[in-house]
Write a protein that holds these residues in place. Structure first.
Motif, PDB file in Angstrom:
ATOM      1  N   MET A 277      64.542  28.404  -3.601  1.00 20.38           N
ATOM      2  CA  MET A 277      64.013  27.047  -3.700  1.00 20.38           C
ATOM      3  C   MET A 277      64.761  26.130  -2.733  1.00 20.38           C
ATOM      4  N   MET A 278      64.026  25.295  -2.041  1.00 22.21           N
ATOM      5  CA  MET A 278      64.650  24.355  -1.117  1.00 22.21           C
ATOM      6  C   MET A 278      65.061  23.111  -1.904  1.00 22.21           C
TER       7      MET A 278
ATOM      8  N   ALA B  14      52.132  27.710 -10.698  1.00 19.14           N
ATOM      9  CA  ALA B  14      52.609  28.823  -9.874  1.00 19.14           C
ATOM     10  C   ALA B  14      53.271  29.901 -10.737  1.00 19.14           C
ATOM     11  N   ILE B  15      54.049  29.497 -11.728  1.00 20.01           N
ATOM     12  CA  ILE B  15      54.675  30.470 -12.630  1.00 20.01           C
ATOM     13  C   ILE B  15      53.610  31.275 -13.353  1.00 20.01           C
ATOM     14  N   ASN B  16      52.551  30.615 -13.798  1.00 21.15           N
ATOM     15  CA  ASN B  16      51.474  31.322 -14.493  1.00 21.15           C
ATOM     16  C   ASN B  16      50.713  32.273 -13.583  1.00 21.15           C
ATOM     17  N   GLN B  17      50.801  32.081 -12.266  1.00 21.50           N
ATOM     18  CA  GLN B  17      50.140  32.982 -11.320  1.00 21.50           C
ATOM     19  C   GLN B  17      50.958  34.243 -11.048  1.00 21.50           C
TER      20      GLN B  17
ATOM     21  N   LEU C  77      57.334  33.084  -6.320  1.00 24.63           N
ATOM     22  CA  LEU C  77      57.146  31.699  -6.751  1.00 24.63           C
ATOM     23  C   LEU C  77      57.295  30.760  -5.556  1.00 24.63           C
ATOM     24  N   ARG C  78      58.318  30.992  -4.751  1.00 25.07           N
ATOM     25  CA  ARG C  78      58.505  30.175  -3.556  1.00 25.07           C
ATOM     26  C   ARG C  78      57.295  30.288  -2.631  1.00 25.07           C
ATOM     27  N   ASP C  79      56.794  31.513  -2.450  1.00 24.12           N
ATOM     28  CA  ASP C  79      55.618  31.708  -1.597  1.00 24.12           C
ATOM     29  C   ASP C  79      54.417  30.925  -2.122  1.00 24.12           C
ATOM     30  N   TYR C  80      54.198  30.982  -3.427  1.00 23.75           N
ATOM     31  CA  TYR C  80      53.085  30.229  -4.021  1.00 23.75           C
ATOM     32  C   TYR C  80      53.256  28.727  -3.772  1.00 23.75           C
ATOM     33  N   LEU C  81      54.490  28.254  -3.984  1.00 22.04           N
ATOM     34  CA  LEU C  81      54.732  26.821  -3.851  1.00 22.04           C
ATOM     35  C   LEU C  81      54.609  26.355  -2.398  1.00 22.04           C
ATOM     36  N   VAL C  82      55.133  27.137  -1.474  1.00 23.74           N
ATOM     37  CA  VAL C  82      55.026  26.786  -0.056  1.00 23.74           C
ATOM     38  C   VAL C  82      53.557  26.848   0.370  1.00 23.74           C
ATOM     39  N   LYS C  83      52.871  27.874  -0.068  1.00 30.20           N
ATOM     40  CA  LYS C  83      51.453  28.053   0.269  1.00 30.20           C
ATOM     41  C   LYS C  83      50.621  26.863  -0.230  1.00 30.20           C
TER      42      LYS C  83
END
Length: 184
Positions: A110-111, A124-127, A171-177
């Motif tokens: 996480m940034m 995102a967590i649910n994904q 999770l990071r990938d989902y959030l960045v995406k």
């Protein structure tokens, strides 16, 4: 053995032990929100979480005589909810990846200089795949360590660590995406 933990709701617990339905309802009202949240984080579906939580309360009321006061009643109940959630997931045949390769050094995915929309994080967590979501929930949200997670899930300690790392990365990938990071 005498109880070590002083419960603020001990009178309600005692009335539950005596089979008083109104006391059971009172305990339910005191704990249902937090127990529902715990179950939802693990099973990832509102209806299933509600069912799991209901089963956990029924189980707790049946086993209330086994509560010895060594921990808070909420902690005792949460363990039942976690176990019921895991039972539910096992019935759905969640496969936890056994990792035979070396675990790469864990990095913080996480940034920390960005603001994050909480609703998007929850989404995102649910994904996340169920195995990742369960380990992430147990570790980050429920406070279990890797030894406890490996024992609970019947996986190796290294698999727990790998699952957590992969969950964080995914999770990071989902959030960045989804571009949930806003640059200050």
């Amino acid at each position: 053995m005498e109880a070590v933990y002083k419960n603020i709701h001990q009178d309600v617990i005692d009335r539950c032990r005596a089979g008083k339905r109104e006391a059971q309802y009172q305990l339910y009202k005191l704990y249902y929100k937090s127990m529902y949240s715990t179950s939802l984080r693990m099973v990832g579906n509102a209806e299933d979480a509600e069912d799991v939580m209901q089963e956990a309360f029924l189980s707790a009321f049946k086993k209330i005589d086994t509560y010895k006061g060594e921990v808070s009643f909420g902690a005792w109940l949460k363990k039942i909810v976690v176990n019921r959630s895991l039972d539910y997931l096992k019935k759905r045949k969640v496969v936890f990846e056994e990792i035979n390769e070396r675990i790469i050094e864990e990095e913080n995915p996480m940034m920390d200089t960005h603001e994050i929309d909480i609703a998007k994080i929850k989404k995102a967590i649910n994904q996340l795949p169920e195995g990742y979501r369960v380990v992430l929930s147990l570790y980050l949200l429920e406070g279990y360590d890797h030894d406890e997670i490996s024992e609970i899930l019947g996986i190796s300690n290294s698999s727990s660590r790998s699952q957590l790392l992969r969950a964080k990365l995914k999770l990071r990938d989902y959030l960045v995406k989804d571009e949930v990071f806003s640059i200050n």
